[in-house]
Design a protein around this motif. Structure first.
Motif, PDB file in Angstrom:
ATOM      1  N   ALA A 219     -12.183  37.343  15.839  1.00 32.77           N
ATOM      2  CA  ALA A 219     -10.764  37.460  15.484  1.00 32.77           C
ATOM      3  C   ALA A 219     -10.292  36.242  14.696  1.00 32.77           C
ATOM      4  O   ALA A 219      -9.552  36.376  13.708  1.00 32.77           O
ATOM      5  CB  ALA A 219      -9.924  37.627  16.751  1.00 32.77           C
ATOM      6  N   SER A 220     -10.724  35.054  15.087  1.00 32.95           N
ATOM      7  CA  SER A 220     -10.301  33.844  14.374  1.00 32.95           C
ATOM      8  C   SER A 220     -10.808  33.867  12.939  1.00 32.95           C
ATOM      9  O   SER A 220     -10.124  33.413  12.022  1.00 32.95           O
ATOM     10  CB  SER A 220     -10.770  32.579  15.103  1.00 32.95           C
ATOM     11  N   ASN A 221     -11.996  34.420  12.728  1.00 37.57           N
ATOM     12  CA  ASN A 221     -12.551  34.492  11.383  1.00 37.57           C
ATOM     13  C   ASN A 221     -11.786  35.451  10.495  1.00 37.57           C
ATOM     14  O   ASN A 221     -11.702  35.235   9.288  1.00 37.57           O
ATOM     15  CB  ASN A 221     -14.029  34.878  11.437  1.00 37.57           C
ATOM     16  N   VAL A 222     -11.258  36.505  11.068  1.00 37.78           N
ATOM     17  CA  VAL A 222     -10.431  37.420  10.277  1.00 37.78           C
ATOM     18  C   VAL A 222      -9.208  36.658   9.759  1.00 37.78           C
ATOM     19  O   VAL A 222      -8.887  36.715   8.569  1.00 37.78           O
ATOM     20  CB  VAL A 222     -10.022  38.661  11.102  1.00 37.78           C
ATOM     21  N   PHE A 223      -8.552  35.909  10.646  1.00 38.73           N
ATOM     22  CA  PHE A 223      -7.398  35.110  10.221  1.00 38.73           C
ATOM     23  C   PHE A 223      -7.795  34.090   9.159  1.00 38.73           C
ATOM     24  O   PHE A 223      -7.123  33.938   8.142  1.00 38.73           O
ATOM     25  CB  PHE A 223      -6.757  34.386  11.412  1.00 38.73           C
TER      26      PHE A 223
ATOM     27  N   ILE B 232     -20.903  35.158  12.024  1.00 41.55           N
ATOM     28  CA  ILE B 232     -19.648  35.915  12.107  1.00 41.55           C
ATOM     29  C   ILE B 232     -18.846  35.733  10.818  1.00 41.55           C
ATOM     30  O   ILE B 232     -18.307  36.702  10.267  1.00 41.55           O
ATOM     31  CB  ILE B 232     -18.827  35.479  13.344  1.00 41.55           C
ATOM     32  N   THR B 233     -18.776  34.504  10.322  1.00 39.48           N
ATOM     33  CA  THR B 233     -18.044  34.225   9.088  1.00 39.48           C
ATOM     34  C   THR B 233     -18.573  35.054   7.931  1.00 39.48           C
ATOM     35  O   THR B 233     -17.804  35.642   7.158  1.00 39.48           O
ATOM     36  CB  THR B 233     -18.119  32.723   8.737  1.00 39.48           C
ATOM     37  N   LEU B 234     -19.885  35.110   7.802  1.00 37.72           N
ATOM     38  CA  LEU B 234     -20.477  35.878   6.708  1.00 37.72           C
ATOM     39  C   LEU B 234     -20.214  37.370   6.846  1.00 37.72           C
ATOM     40  O   LEU B 234     -19.926  38.052   5.865  1.00 37.72           O
ATOM     41  CB  LEU B 234     -21.977  35.607   6.627  1.00 37.72           C
TER      42      LEU B 234
END
Length: 112
Positions: free
Chosen positions: A13-17, A74-76
């Protein structure tokens, strides 16, 4: 089991933001750069509200290196989806190979 899954979901979720904070403004290039920066900071606040506790909770189960490796994969994954779905850009074979090499690095970080 929740201690293992909660940090992963929070990092996702943090990566989406964060992806929206860093790259979302590329779809709105007519906006002044100062507005893009302010909006990005506002979005990034929510990313930090998830990432910091995710890493704190995750550190009870994972090493710092494992958390970082997980974060990169996750970031990728989030970025690839964002790039295609939001920005309308294609992911090439070279991108996929590069992403796979980073994922392989994370594999070795998790390997006993």
């Amino acid at each position: 089991m929740t201690d293992r899954i909660a940090p992963v979901l929070m990092l996702l979720a943090s990566n989406v933001f964060m992806t929206f904070a860093w790259y979302g403004h590329l779809k709105h290039k007519a906006a002044p750069i100062w507005a893009a920066i302010l909006v990005s900071w506002g979005i990034a606040f929510f990313e930090y509200c998830l990432a910091v506790p995710a890493n704190r909770i995750g550190s009870n189960v994972y090493s710092a290196a494992q958390l970082k490796g997980m974060q990169e994969v996750i970031t990728l994954a989030v970025f690839a989806g964002f790039s295609v779905l939001y920005l309308g850009q294609k992911i090439s074979v070279n991108h996929l190979i590069g992403f796979a090499l980073i994922a392989a690095g994370a594999f070795f970080v998790f390997r006993g």
